[in-house]
Design an enzyme around this catalytic site. Structure first.
Site, PDB file in Angstrom:
ATOM      1  N   HIS A 131       0.850  -1.184   0.000  1.00  0.00           N
ATOM      2  CA  HIS A 131       0.000   0.000   0.000  1.00  0.00           C
ATOM      3  C   HIS A 131       0.891   1.240   0.000  1.00  0.00           C
ATOM      4  CE1 HIS A 131       1.193  -0.533   4.180  1.00  0.00           C
ATOM      5  NE2 HIS A 131       0.894   0.751   4.381  1.00  0.00           N
ATOM      6  N   ASP A 175       0.894   5.302   1.864  1.00  0.00           N
ATOM      7  CA  ASP A 175       0.333   5.873   3.079  1.00  0.00           C
ATOM      8  C   ASP A 175      -0.593   7.060   2.861  1.00  0.00           C
ATOM      9  OD1 ASP A 175       1.489   4.016   4.730  1.00  0.00           O
ATOM     10  OD2 ASP A 175       3.254   5.221   5.193  1.00  0.00           O
ATOM     11  N   HIS A 228       4.750  -0.008  -0.147  1.00  0.00           N
ATOM     12  CA  HIS A 228       5.472  -0.841   0.808  1.00  0.00           C
ATOM     13  C   HIS A 228       4.517  -1.778   1.517  1.00  0.00           C
ATOM     14  CE1 HIS A 228       4.034   2.706   3.003  1.00  0.00           C
ATOM     15  NE2 HIS A 228       3.938   1.922   4.059  1.00  0.00           N
ATOM     16  N   ARG A 274       6.658  -9.148  16.614  1.00  0.00           N
ATOM     17  CA  ARG A 274       7.398  -8.040  15.996  1.00  0.00           C
ATOM     18  C   ARG A 274       6.791  -6.730  16.479  1.00  0.00           C
ATOM     19  NH1 ARG A 274       6.608  -4.602  11.472  1.00  0.00           N
ATOM     20  NH2 ARG A 274       8.315  -4.465   9.950  1.00  0.00           N
TER      21      ARG A 274
END
Length: 701
Positions: free
Chosen positions: A573, A575, A645, A655
């Site tokens: 996508h 941002d 990204h 994570r």
């Protein structure tokens, strides 16, 4: 009703009184037969979907398959019922124009109410229960639009060793989610396991009118029609458009409905419905998972159709289709030549002037133009913005091979697909600079934009120390809530991971309440401010960079859900715009956060498997850079379509990172950040022994 509303009333009545089109229905103009009731009540698809997902997570894959398949059937059946009832009631309850004198408009509005009552009764009869049972949330609608149930299905079928069905479900999901690179790889793995020629890929949600156009563009399809001596069937897109229009509803009901007189709300709501119906042309021209429509979509049907009719010797129909195409592009020289050529091939007993454009299209365009005129008129009177789009621009995909005047060797002609060439990267509305000072000692420069194969990118290490990473990770375990920042969704991007989050203000609140060390909560605030200053300095920005959102987020791989992972932790996508991989475009329009200018991710740990951050080309497939998170590492980049990204699957462990989005527009400053700034100011005063303001920080929180 407002005076301006009545300015376009004659046009509104004319539009409402147009005869109901019969595309795809009875061709003799008679009303459709009364729909027959279903055998038993139709189960709401959202409840079946929830049951199927719950069964999947509990490991009951047989029940998951049963309920998910039932949910998909229910969803399709509900859509069909609504369409058929709308068409049935439009035919059974025709509208009559109002007469003159007092109360003359009442019969017209009574007919409208009778049509609405007919539709409600029809749906209730066929659904076997109240219509309200089938109203679902926007999240569920979004899941079905994005074909998320097929993602669960393909996983469940694999658990049941039903490879062919798993492959069908995976392919159906992938067609609407082309950014899922790992899904594509999994499909290839499925085919390799089953044998490449064992069965072909099947899209269970294929839309007939799109398939029809794709088939029409193939040379083999045209040759097949010639060999069989048959012309292709007329396009089904107008029939699909009628179905779309029958169920079109505005996405937002007027918020002031309960505060104003009912009649004054009618024009607002009707215009929303009308705009939604008007946009059906765009919806039908847009492939699943894409944002931009196929250029020149509707005219292309008639362009290819006239060519196919010519190839099988049906010159009258070829002429009809050519004239239909000219209704969109009256100055197209190629098709004008085709018209002359077709007329020269007609029998002498046929008058070329008597052959007009196809009636179905003429009716469609007449209504479309009336709608356009009404919407533009109402936009001015009701005070909303509207820009009429052009959905049949002439450069969308026509090829010279469709030009068939005399002298052309049509036997050697081919019909090619749509030209969707790769477009240049999007432009950024500011000077692109980088390489400014990093401001803090011990920070290590790793890669710049060129080394990361992109624009406005930087990778830094040692932004955090090992001790700070441990402290932040400890804070995360104390303040994180499942689904925080994702509208409460536990797994917003993938069913195989749990997402937890927390904001800066929440951390400070927990610190004051003693639930986490206040010093650690303050660290969260301080390191995010540190990251902002680094980004502002490195990219050499001339104006202040503000926070638009600050979010600590952890992604945890769910045990038992990692076999044959074929998805991303976060799909590809951008941002601040809506990424359209097929068109190589990124549309800067809502619901994207268009005000975001820069982004940064500050990583806290590396004791997990997977989870690499990746940049791609605008095709959402070609990886240009891959970054392995670790303590103190920060990746920052501009937020637009130049930097698509995503995050690879986290397959083991947890994570954690601090995600930061920045804006150059102070109007979009993060509200919680402003409140956190005030709290920090109070903290600083207390530390300096200045208590003159007599403010309780708890009250501020």
């Amino acid at each position: 009703m407002r005076e301006s509303t009545w300015v376009s009333l004659p046009l509104l009545l004319l539009l409402l009184l147009l005869p109901a089109p019969q595309w795809g229905g009875p061709q003799d103009g008679r009303p459709e037969p009364e729909p027959e009731p279903e055998r038993g009540p139709l189960q709401p698809f959202d409840l079946l979907y929830a049951s199927g997902v719950a069964a999947y997570y509990s490991g009951d894959y047989e029940r998951a398959v049963r309920d998910l398949e039932a949910a998909l059937r229910s969803h399709r059946r509900l859509r069909d019922i609504r369409t058929r009832c709308a068409r049935h009631c439009a035919a059974r309850r025709p509208l009559a124009p109002p007469g003159a004198g007092p109360g003359a408009e009442l019969p017209f509005f009574r007919a409208l109410l009778e049509r609405a009552r007919c539709s409600r009764s029809c749906q209730r009869q066929r659904l076997g229960g109240p219509v309200s049972r089938h109203r679902v949330s926007e999240d569920v609608r979004s899941d079905f639009q994005r074909r998320v149930p097929y993602n669960y299905l393909q996983r469940a079928y694999i658990k049941l060793n039903q490879l062919e069905k798993a492959m069908e479900a995976a392919h159906t999901f992938f067609m609407a989610n082309p950014e899922h690179m790992e899904m594509q790889q999994s499909i290839e793995d499925y085919r390799a396991t089953a044998g490449v020629d064992t069965f072909q890929l099947v899209d269970r949600e294929a839309r007939r009118h799109l398939t029809q156009l794709e088939n029409s563009m193939g040379k083999d399809n045209v040759n097949m029609h010639i060999k069989n001596g048959k012309a292709p069937r007329p396009p089904s897109v107008l029939c699909q458009c009628m179905s779309c229009r029958s169920t079109a509803l505005p996405k937002v009901w007027p918020q002031h409905l309960e505060d104003t007189h009912f009649l004054s709300c009618l024009p607002d709501h009707y215009m929303q419905v009308l705009v939604c119906q008007h946009e059906c042309v765009r919806e039908l021209a847009t492939r699943p998972g894409r944002l931009s429509p196929i250029e020149n979509f509707l005219p292309l049907h008639y362009d290819y159709l006239q060519f196919a009719y010519y190839r099988v010797g049906e010159y009258v129909k070829a002429l009809e289709c050519s004239k239909a195409y000219l209704m969109f592009h009256p100055d197209d020289e190629d098709v004008l030549d085709n018209v002359d050529y077709y007329e020269s091939l007609l029998d002498n007993s046929i008058d070329p002037a008597s052959i007009e454009a196809r009636e179905d299209l003429a009716a469609f365009i007449k209504r479309y133009n009336l709608e356009s005129e009404l919407i533009k008129s109402a936009a001015e009177g009701l005070g909303f913005l509207y820009s009429e789009p052009n959905y049949w621009i002439s450069y969308g995909g026509r090829q010279d091979e469709n030009r068939v005047p005399s002298g052309v060797n049509v036997e050697g002609a081919e019909v090619h697909g749509l030209s969707m060439g790769k477009k240049p990267p999007p432009k950024i509305d500011r000077d692109l600079r980088e390489g400014g000072p990093l401001l803090y000692e011990n920070i290590t420069f790793v890669y710049n934009s060129e080394q990361l194969n992109g624009t406005q990118r930087v990778l830094l290490d040692n932004v955090l120390s090992e001790e700070q990473c441990r402290e932040l990770h400890s804070v995360a375990s104390g303040i994180m809530l499942v689904g925080d920042g994702y509208r409460g969704k536990t797994s917003p991007h993938t069913p195989n991971e749990k997402f937890e989050g927390a904001t800066v203000l929440k951390a400070l609140k927990f610190g004051y309440e003693g639930r986490v060390p206040l010093k650690s909560a303050r660290l969260f605030y301080d390191i995010s401010e540190k990251a902002r200053k680094i980004v502002e300095s490195y990219f050499m920005l001339n104006s202040t960079l503000y926070f638009s959102y600050t979010h600590m987020v952890c992604r945890t791989a769910l045990s038992g859900q990692q076999d044959r992972r074929n998805d991303l932790s976060h799909p590809i996508h951008a941002d601040n715009c809506l990424l359209d991989p097929e068109a190589n475009e990124c549309w800067k329009e809502p619901p994207a956060y268009t005000f975001r200018d820069y982004s940064a991710l500050l990583y806290m740990n590396d004791d997990f498997e997977g989870g690499e951050f990746i940049f791609t080309e605008m095709d959402a497939k070609t990886v240009t850079a891959s970054i392995k998170p670790k303590c103190g590492r920060m990746i920052s980049f501009s937020s637009g379509g130049e930097n698509p990204h995503g995050v690879k699957a986290v397959t083991k462990g947890q994570r954690c990172a601090v995600a930061l989005w920045f804006t150059l527009d102070p109007l979009y400053r993060e509200l919680e950040r402003i409140q956190a700034d005030e709290v920090i100011a109070i903290l600083d005063q207390e530390q300096r022994g200045k208590h003159g303001l007599n403010i309780n920080p708890r009250d501020e929180l």
